[in-house]
Design a protein around this motif. Structure first.
Motif, short mmCIF file in Angstrom:
data_model
loop_
_atom_site.label_atom_id
_atom_site.label_comp_id
_atom_site.label_asym_id
_atom_site.label_seq_id
_atom_site.Cartn_x
_atom_site.Cartn_y
_atom_site.Cartn_z
N ASP A 176 16.96 8.22 -25.13
CA ASP A 176 17.13 6.46 -25.49
C ASP A 176 18.15 6.40 -26.52
O ASP A 176 18.96 7.47 -26.94
N GLU A 177 18.47 5.29 -26.85
CA GLU A 177 19.35 5.06 -28.00
C GLU A 177 19.15 5.79 -29.47
O GLU A 177 20.23 5.65 -30.21
N LYS A 178 17.86 6.26 -29.69
CA LYS A 178 17.52 6.79 -30.81
C LYS A 178 17.51 8.27 -30.62
O LYS A 178 17.34 9.12 -31.80
N GLY A 179 17.71 8.72 -29.36
CA GLY A 179 17.87 10.18 -29.16
C GLY A 179 16.96 10.87 -28.40
O GLY A 179 16.71 10.02 -27.29
N ILE A 180 16.73 12.14 -28.58
CA ILE A 180 15.90 12.43 -27.24
C ILE A 180 14.47 11.95 -27.38
O ILE A 180 13.60 12.12 -28.54
N ALA A 181 13.75 11.46 -26.48
CA ALA A 181 12.61 10.60 -26.32
C ALA A 181 11.42 11.46 -25.68
O ALA A 181 10.40 11.35 -26.26
N ALA A 182 11.99 12.50 -24.77
CA ALA A 182 10.86 13.09 -24.16
C ALA A 182 11.32 14.43 -23.44
O ALA A 182 12.60 14.57 -23.08
N SER A 183 10.73 15.40 -23.33
CA SER A 183 10.93 16.58 -22.53
C SER A 183 9.75 16.79 -21.42
O SER A 183 8.63 16.56 -21.80
N ILE A 184 10.05 16.88 -20.29
CA ILE A 184 9.41 16.89 -19.09
C ILE A 184 9.38 18.17 -18.56
O ILE A 184 10.60 18.82 -17.78
N ALA A 185 8.37 19.06 -18.56
CA ALA A 185 8.44 20.61 -18.17
C ALA A 185 7.90 20.69 -16.60
O ALA A 185 6.88 20.03 -16.41
N LEU A 186 8.82 21.39 -15.81
CA LEU A 186 8.18 21.50 -14.53
C LEU A 186 8.26 23.03 -13.98
O LEU A 186 9.00 23.75 -14.57
N LYS A 187 7.30 23.57 -13.10
CA LYS A 187 7.44 24.67 -12.49
C LYS A 187 7.01 24.95 -11.11
O LYS A 187 6.07 23.97 -10.56
N ASP A 188 7.69 25.83 -10.41
CA ASP A 188 7.31 25.89 -9.22
C ASP A 188 6.13 26.98 -9.04
O ASP A 188 6.25 28.24 -9.14
N VAL A 189 5.06 26.45 -8.78
CA VAL A 189 3.53 27.17 -8.82
C VAL A 189 3.47 27.88 -7.62
O VAL A 189 4.08 27.90 -6.78
N LEU A 190 2.85 29.19 -8.04
CA LEU A 190 2.27 30.10 -7.01
C LEU A 190 1.44 29.48 -5.83
O LEU A 190 0.79 28.48 -6.12
N ARG A 191 1.57 30.06 -4.74
CA ARG A 191 0.74 29.78 -3.64
C ARG A 191 -0.75 30.34 -3.92
O ARG A 191 -0.95 31.22 -4.63
N PRO A 192 -1.66 29.59 -3.46
CA PRO A 192 -3.07 29.97 -3.70
C PRO A 192 -3.26 31.33 -3.28
O PRO A 192 -2.71 31.92 -2.19
N ASP A 193 -4.22 31.95 -3.94
CA ASP A 193 -4.74 33.42 -3.46
C ASP A 193 -3.54 34.68 -3.61
O ASP A 193 -3.60 35.72 -2.70
N MET A 194 -2.51 34.29 -4.41
CA MET A 194 -1.56 35.28 -4.42
C MET A 194 -1.87 36.59 -5.26
O MET A 194 -1.73 37.78 -4.77
N LYS A 195 -2.74 36.46 -6.30
CA LYS A 195 -3.16 37.32 -7.12
C LYS A 195 -4.14 38.35 -6.16
O LYS A 195 -3.98 39.33 -6.27
N ASN A 196 -4.98 37.54 -5.37
CA ASN A 196 -5.93 38.45 -4.15
C ASN A 196 -5.14 39.16 -3.16
O ASN A 196 -5.36 40.26 -3.10
N LEU A 197 -3.85 38.58 -2.87
CA LEU A 197 -2.85 39.16 -2.03
C LEU A 197 -2.50 40.54 -2.61
O LEU A 197 -2.69 41.51 -1.94
N MET A 198 -1.96 40.45 -3.90
CA MET A 198 -1.39 41.41 -4.50
C MET A 198 -2.42 42.70 -4.87
O MET A 198 -2.37 43.88 -4.48
N ASP A 199 -3.67 42.30 -5.04
CA ASP A 199 -4.84 43.19 -5.29
C ASP A 199 -4.87 43.94 -3.86
O ASP A 199 -5.23 45.08 -3.86
N GLU A 200 -5.07 43.07 -2.83
CA GLU A 200 -5.34 43.90 -1.69
C GLU A 200 -4.15 44.98 -1.15
O GLU A 200 -4.47 45.80 -0.75
#
Length: 632
Positions: free
Chosen positions: A446-470
């Motif tokens: 905004d006019e005062k400077g950086i007002a916020a930072s929003i972090a985003l992430k492409d998340v893993l599909r479900p059960d990826m950890k189990n898949l790798m273990d198998e």
């Protein structure tokens, strides 16, 4: 009248599909009555019945054998069995020769049943795509053939109807049964903007769909083509058996000639005994069971996979999948959902968070960028009492957006857009920590400077950890290849527990790495969904595409996981393992039976009837063993 004709045609088609089985059964009935009539004394009527049994039961196989010999210029097992049956009749063993023809016809009918079963899977798929659609023309519905639809047309799909073409939902909310495409029985929620596919069922709610693909180019049509092509592509084992068959048959015929003339001089057998033993040898040494060891099992496995959302483009890929020792994964859209979600929102202390998010929501909801969609979805879910207010937004392509809100200028975008140095220093340089976690950061200024930072992430599909273990439990090495930054790649690789990862990969870098894996492990698989994955998919021993990926990936891959569910990979590997296990069982069993029967014949402890039963019984058993793969 027309209905009667249609019924008769339908009946004829039904009989045509089972003609081999009907011929085998008729042959068996004729043999039974011929045997009854010949119990007391062999007579002309029983002879005629046996001849009819020979002709009816053996016609299909004899025709097939003769045509193949003319076409390919080599002898085959079909002709060998016909010779053996005729030879049995010549020496007066009509019953044994007829039983040989009957059981051979029965085993051939079972093989045809396997092929028809796979064809039936395709036919049932083809019947699922409607031939007509309700086209929206000037506000009214008009019934048209699907072939006349063009990209951009609007169609209406009513509750309970199948969707006729691939498209994008424009109006309405519904759930769609996608089991025909993905094998998943639970209906999927659909809202405006969602993709819908031909052949799937609109469960509840009338919807308007914009056509995105012509009827001949739908995902559904691609599935049908893939399964059809898979039937004609033979596995290495099947190719070897077919090459081996011609040489083997020649060897058997030479051995039969030797058996006819050598034993009377060398072993003191009578000529009649030598001829009889040579006929028995022709029967028991025939490689029928060996030839039938692979194809029924392969077709059954392909059919099973197609029914459960795993498409194999041929037996060669199905067989090879069992041998993979390394799997390389693309990241975005494969290991991850390909849809970023908001993970952190850090706001300047002097700002009311709810008010700021209200402004960001009204600014970002006008953008179609994936990050903007993720931010608006997060705000909708976490902020109560949101108000939709129109804001005049200026797009700054590749950087962000700006707008006036409550009398001040608001900027939303990447660090370079809002001021890189200021963004990096915001809240004690919190962005450095977020970047290390593999997150993308969007800044609000905004006019005062950086007002916020929003972090985003492409998340893993479900059960990826189990898949790798198998996969690791099966001794398979896992690698992740991605064009994302090394920091992002490292974060996802750690979360997914892959053995190795490579970031900032261009398409050619992925190809180079796959070549290295091929040298290191021998047989490798590559899994991806994008155009940039196509070269690597082609380079790998087995290329596997995610079903909801690009057309190029689907066309290049050897195996397609129709639902974007990587756990299907384990099912595909296990199906390949089961098929290879059954094929090995069949080959070992058939060779053992042939060897045992040959030895028994040479020692004169087995007669022609038992030779026929032992040989043809083993053929039927290996076919039935292969058919086990048709079960889910």
């Amino acid at each position: 009248m027309e209905a009667k004709m249609f019924h008769n045609t339908e009946l004829f088609q039904g009989l045509k599909q089972h003609v081999e089985m009907i011929a085998a059964i008729v042959s068996g009935v004729l043999i039974f009555f011929a045997w009854l009539l010949s119990i007391d004394d062999f007579n002309i009527i029983s002879t005629i019945l046996f001849i009819f049994a020979f002709v009816i039961g053996g016609f299909a196989k004899a025709k097939e054998g003769i045509e193949e010999t003319i076409r390919e210029g080599k002898l085959n097992v079909e002709l060998l069995m016909v010779f053996a049956a005729i030879g049995s009749a010549i020496i007066g063993h009509w019953l044994e020769g007829a039983i040989l023809i009957f059981i051979f016809a029965l085993s051939g009918a079972l093989e045809t049943y396997t092929m028809n079963k796979t064809n039936k899977e395709i036919s049932s798929l083809m019947e699922l795509q409607p031939e007509e659609a309700l086209l929206l023309v000037d506000g009214r519905e008009e019934k048209v053939h699907v072939s006349t639809l063009s990209i951009g047309d609007l169609i209406i799909v009513k509750p309970g109807d199948r969707i006729p073409v691939d498209g994008q939902l424009i109006n309405g909310h519904t759930t769609v049964d996608e089991s025909a495409i993905t094998g998943e029985s639970i209906p999927v929620e659909k809202e405006p903007g969602s993709e819908v596919y031909a052949g799937t069922v609109n469960v509840n709610g009338s919807i308007t769909v914009r056509v995105t693909k012509k009827a001949s180019e739908t995902l559904f049509q691609k599935i049908i083509e893939l399964v059809q092509n898979a039937q004609s592509e033979k596995s290495p084992s099947q190719q070897f058996i077919e090459k081996f068959e011609g040489t083997y048959v020649k060897g058997v015929l030479i051995a039969v000639a030797v058996l006819m003339f050598a034993p009377p001089f060398l072993l003191g057998w009578s000529f009649q005994e030598a001829f009889y033993r040579s006929m028995v040898f022709m029967v028991v040494a025939s490689p029928c069971a060996l030839v039938a060891s692979i194809m029924p099992a392969t077709l059954s496995a392909i059919s099973n996979g197609a029914r459960n959302g795993i498409l194999f483009k041929g037996g060669v890929h199905l067989e090879r999948l069992n041998k993979i020792r390394a799997v390389a994964f693309d990241k975005t859209g494969t290991l991850t959902k390909g849809e970023p979600i908001v993970t952190d929102v850090i706001v300047r202390p002097d700002i009311e968070k709810t008010e700021l998010l209200q402004a960001v929501y009204n600014i970002e909801r006008q953008s179609s960028h994936p990050l903007a969609k993720a931010i608006t979805a997060y705000i909708q879910e976490n902020v109560k009492g949101l108000k939709d207010e129109w804001v005049s937004v200026d797009e700054h392509s590749g950087f962000g957006v700006s707008a006036s809100w409550n009398g001040q200028k608001i900027f939303v975008g990447k660090a370079a857009f809002v001021g890189k140095e200021e963004a990096e220093q915001f809240q004690n340089s919190v962005s450095k920590k977020l970047y290390k976690q593999g997150k993308t950061v969007v800044y609000v200024k905004d006019e005062k400077g950086i007002a916020a930072s929003i972090a985003l992430k492409d998340v893993l599909r479900p059960d990826m950890k189990n898949l790798m273990d198998e996969l690791k439990s099966k001794g398979i090495y896992t690698v992740m290849l991605t064009g994302d930054t090394k920091a992002s790649a490292e974060a996802i690789a750690k979360e997914a527990s892959v053995d190795e990862f490579h970031g900032e990969c261009l398409p050619e870098s992925k190809v180079d790495r796959i070549k290295q894996l091929n040298k290191q492990f021998g047989v490798t698989a590559m899994i991806g969904d994008g155009i940039n994955d196509a070269p690597a998919l082609k380079t790998a021993s087995v290329g596997i595409a995610m079903g909801e990926g690009t057309d190029v990936a689907l066309e290049t891959a050897d195996v397609v996981l129709m639902k974007n569910d990587l756990t299907k990979l384990i099912k595909a590997i296990e199906l390949s393992q089961k098929m290879n296990k059954i094929v090995k069982q069949n080959i070992a069993f058939s060779l053992s039976v042939i060897a045992l029967l040959i030895c028994a014949n040479f020692l004169q402890v087995i007669d022609l009837p038992f030779g026929v039963i032992g040989h043809e019984g083993s053929t039927i058993l290996v076919i039935l063993n292969g058919l086990r793969l048709l079960r889910s």
